[in-house]
Design an enzyme around this catalytic site. Structure first.
Site, PDB file in Angstrom:
ATOM      1  N   SER A  38       0.800  -1.219   0.000  1.00 48.18           N
ATOM      2  CA  SER A  38       0.000   0.000   0.000  1.00 48.18           C
ATOM      3  C   SER A  38       0.838   1.278   0.000  1.00 48.18           C
ATOM      4  CB  SER A  38      -0.942   0.020   1.210  1.00 48.18           C
ATOM      5  OG  SER A  38      -0.223   0.206   2.409  1.00 48.18           O
ATOM      6  N   LYS A  84       0.692   4.519   6.862  1.00 47.91           N
ATOM      7  CA  LYS A  84       0.072   5.367   5.840  1.00 47.91           C
ATOM      8  C   LYS A  84       0.687   6.759   5.918  1.00 47.91           C
ATOM      9  CE  LYS A  84      -3.001   2.103   4.898  1.00 47.91           C
ATOM     10  NZ  LYS A  84      -2.837   1.272   3.686  1.00 47.91           N
TER      11      LYS A  84
END
Length: 246
Positions: A56, A135
């Site tokens: 990701s 993230k």
């Protein structure tokens, strides 16, 4: 020449083994145990190495099947003395609304293997068992984030972001940026996204998206600072602020 009493005593006294000396194997054991304890304490309170098993955050952080996953050093002290800023890459505990996890691996049913797995997690040589994510911070408390403008850019408070770190998978481009309705980030929370925009389950989707996809600042474990392994990727983790100044 006559011998002195001291000479007589030295010559006649049998060699005696040294008493009170610690065996070498025990000294080595002490050193190993001390090193492990210090490593665990440092990783618990100061900094910790995390394995990146998810794609990701490609290509800022490598994590994929069949590749040599990055190990990143996460600074746990940074946010004790300062605030989280836009553009920083953070590791955090996923809130209840978040179901898909970047790091979680199924614990072994074998108690010995499970213990080895846990130790490996602490030492940064195996994926963590916690519900941890990595993230990039896109929007801060009180800001409104949405996608997209006419050039397919994410917009915060009406201004498009400058995001040179985004990775578009082959066959995709910014035109494939998935749109989402405006989200006003509540106080004490953050809106986060992965750099691999077509392969990241983040604030856009977790918990159904919207406010439910934001994360509590108190859940932030630390700031990802350095890629420490493999050696050919040693580097500082980019914390480029995408929000325009002024």
């Amino acid at each position: 020449m006559a011998s002195s009493p001291e000479d007589f005593e030295d010559a006649s006294a049998p060699d005696e083994p040294e008493r009170g000396r610690t065996p070498v194997w025990r000294e080595i054991l002490y050193v190993v145990v001390t090193a492990v304890v210090l490593t665990v304490l440092i990783q618990a309170f100061v900094a910790r190495v995390y394995v990146i098993p998810s794609a990701s955050m490609e290509r800022t952080l490598h994590g994929c099947t069949g590749c040599e996953n990055d190990r990143v050093l996460v600074d746990k002290v940074a946010y004790r003395f300062g605030d989280v800023e836009a553009g920083e890459v953070v590791v955090f505990r996923g809130p209840e609304a978040w179901t898909t996890n970047d790091f979680r691996v199924a614990p072994s049913t074998n108690p010995v293997a499970r213990a080895v797995q846990n130790i490996g997690s602490l030492l940064g040589i195996a994926p963590a068992n916690e519900r941890d994510f990595v993230k990039r911070v896109i929007a801060l408390p009180g800001q409104t984030v949405m996608c997209c403008d006419e050039q397919h850019r994410v917009v915060v408070d009406g201004k498009p972001l400058d995001e040179p770190y985004i990775y578009w998978q082959p066959g995709t481009s910014s035109a494939n940026h998935e749109p989402f309705a405006p989200v006003r980030v509540p106080e004490g929370r953050l809106f986060v996204m992965g750099d691999n925009r077509m392969n990241s389950t983040d604030s856009r989707k977790q918990g159904g998206g919207g406010v439910a996809g934001t994360i509590p600042i108190e859940n932030v474990i630390g700031k990802a600072r350095y890629i420490v392994f493999p050696k050919d990727r040693w580097s500082v983790v980019s914390d480029h602020n995408p929000q325009p100044l002024g």
